[in-house]
Motif scaffolding. Structure first.
Motif, short mmCIF file in Angstrom:
data_model
loop_
_atom_site.label_atom_id
_atom_site.label_comp_id
_atom_site.label_asym_id
_atom_site.label_seq_id
_atom_site.Cartn_x
_atom_site.Cartn_y
_atom_site.Cartn_z
N UNK A 79 12.02 -54.56 -99.50
CA UNK A 79 12.46 -53.23 -99.93
C UNK A 79 13.34 -52.58 -98.86
N UNK A 80 12.90 -52.64 -97.61
CA UNK A 80 13.67 -52.01 -96.53
C UNK A 80 15.06 -52.62 -96.40
N UNK A 81 15.15 -53.95 -96.46
CA UNK A 81 16.45 -54.61 -96.31
C UNK A 81 17.35 -54.34 -97.50
N UNK A 82 16.79 -54.39 -98.70
CA UNK A 82 17.60 -54.13 -99.90
C UNK A 82 18.16 -52.72 -99.87
N UNK A 83 17.31 -51.75 -99.59
CA UNK A 83 17.75 -50.35 -99.57
C UNK A 83 18.77 -50.13 -98.46
N UNK A 84 18.47 -50.63 -97.25
CA UNK A 84 19.36 -50.39 -96.12
C UNK A 84 20.72 -51.03 -96.32
N UNK A 85 20.75 -52.28 -96.74
CA UNK A 85 22.03 -52.99 -96.90
C UNK A 85 22.82 -52.42 -98.08
N UNK A 86 22.15 -52.19 -99.20
CA UNK A 86 22.86 -51.68 -100.38
C UNK A 86 23.40 -50.27 -100.14
N UNK A 207 20.20 -49.04 -89.61
CA UNK A 207 18.97 -48.59 -88.95
C UNK A 207 18.55 -47.22 -89.48
N UNK A 208 19.51 -46.33 -89.66
CA UNK A 208 19.21 -45.00 -90.20
C UNK A 208 18.66 -45.08 -91.61
N UNK A 209 19.23 -45.98 -92.41
CA UNK A 209 18.76 -46.14 -93.80
C UNK A 209 17.33 -46.64 -93.84
N UNK A 210 16.97 -47.54 -92.93
CA UNK A 210 15.58 -48.02 -92.86
C UNK A 210 14.63 -46.85 -92.59
N UNK A 211 15.01 -45.98 -91.66
CA UNK A 211 14.16 -44.84 -91.32
C UNK A 211 14.10 -43.83 -92.47
N UNK A 254 8.51 -51.06 -88.74
CA UNK A 254 9.65 -50.14 -88.78
C UNK A 254 10.28 -50.02 -87.41
N UNK A 255 9.46 -49.81 -86.40
CA UNK A 255 9.94 -49.63 -85.03
C UNK A 255 10.71 -50.86 -84.55
N UNK A 259 14.77 -51.15 -83.65
CA UNK A 259 15.18 -51.55 -82.30
C UNK A 259 16.05 -52.81 -82.35
N UNK A 260 15.66 -53.78 -83.18
CA UNK A 260 16.44 -55.02 -83.28
C UNK A 260 17.84 -54.74 -83.82
N UNK A 261 17.95 -53.87 -84.82
CA UNK A 261 19.26 -53.52 -85.36
C UNK A 261 20.11 -52.83 -84.31
N UNK A 262 19.50 -51.95 -83.52
CA UNK A 262 20.25 -51.26 -82.47
C UNK A 262 20.73 -52.23 -81.39
#
Length: 279
Positions: A79-86, A207-211, A254-255, A259-262
């Motif tokens: 869910x996090x990856x789909x939402x963030x990337x899309x 990263x912002x979208x994930x948060x 989440x954390x 961090x990995x994306x940053x």
């Protein structure tokens, strides 16, 4: 490229390699979740509130309804990856289109598009996202759309600035001289020369979208038909004293993801902007 030369690049730093490894692990977990847990994260597989590391069947324990925490984490990654990337892709598409038109055409068109951009930038992002999701009713599509709506203005401003600096370069003037259509000049000549800062900014947007998605799910505004990390934190909140792992594990996910994306974004930044490389 030799190993020594690779280590001297931004991508050869240990922290960047760790960030890439984490992102690959999260991507693999999201891809293989249906294979590892074909029934999904919803079925009860054990006694509620089974502590972590007490059972090989549920190594990270179970939640309030006896559902496997590991299954929730893996499906939450999807869910996090789909939402963030899309959401990032949609925001970049809208931002590039508006910024390119504003920066190339200029005049009253530029003024109008920038005033519209300012309207979308005025409300605080998270409050704006909450309002949009409430209006549209919580769903994956609504969350993606809401995050994209608040994310495109910075891209539009960035692309506009790049177009304004490139529109009068010799290669653009020569295209105009031979009668190349404006649309082709915008998308085939100028745009490829200003994608580097867009790529760098996109890592921050992911990263912002994930948060943002985690925050919405924590507040109960996530899609009720899917499980997400923010929703898992919210589910574990009432039992924070007796079963803190229910909130700790998704919180760590989440954390670590952000961090990995940053870290990867830092490498992208230095790759496309050599002036920022460390000496």
């Amino acid at each position: 490229m030799t190993l020594r030369a690779f280590r001297q690049t931004p991508w050869g730093r240990p922290q960047v390699l760790v960030g890439c490894a984490i992102l690959l692990a999260i991507l693999a977990a999201a891809l293989f979740a249906p294979l590892l847990f074909p029934e999904g994260p919803w079925p009860a597989v054990g006694t509620p509130y089974t502590p972590p590391f007490q059972s090989t069947a549920t190594p990270l324990g179970t939640d309030t309804l006896g559902r496997d925490v590991v299954a929730g984490l893996l499906y939450g990654a999807r869910v996090s990856l789909i939402v963030a990337v899309a959401a990032t892709a949609a925001a970049i598409a809208v931002g590039i289109l508006i910024g390119a038109i504003a920066g190339y055409v200029q005049g009253w068109v530029d003024d109008l598009l920038m005033r519209i951009t300012e309207i979308f930038q005025t409300p605080p992002n998270f409050i704006f996202v909450i309002a949009l999701v409430v209006i549209l009713k919580p769903s994956i599509v609504a969350i993606i759309g809401a995050i994209a709506v608040v994310s495109w203005p910075p891209i539009a401003r960035l692309v506009r600035a790049e177009f304004m600096s490139l529109r009068n370069r010799e290669f653009v003037l020569s295209c105009r001289l031979v009668g190349v259509p404006p649309a082709k000049i915008i998308f085939a000549e100028i745009l490829p020369n200003c994608l580097s800062p867009v790529i760098v900014t996109s890592s921050i947007m992911v990263a912002t979208a994930v948060l943002l998605e985690a925050g919405l799910s924590f507040l109960g505004l996530g899609d009720p038909n899917v499980i997400s990390w923010g929703g898992m934190v919210a589910i574990g909140r009432p039992a924070l004293r007796s079963a803190p792992y229910l909130s700790v594990f998704p919180g760590i996910a989440i954390f670590v993801t952000v961090i990995a994306i940053n870290l990867v974004g830092e490498a992208l930044n230095e790759t496309f902007d050599p002036r920022r490389r460390r000496r």
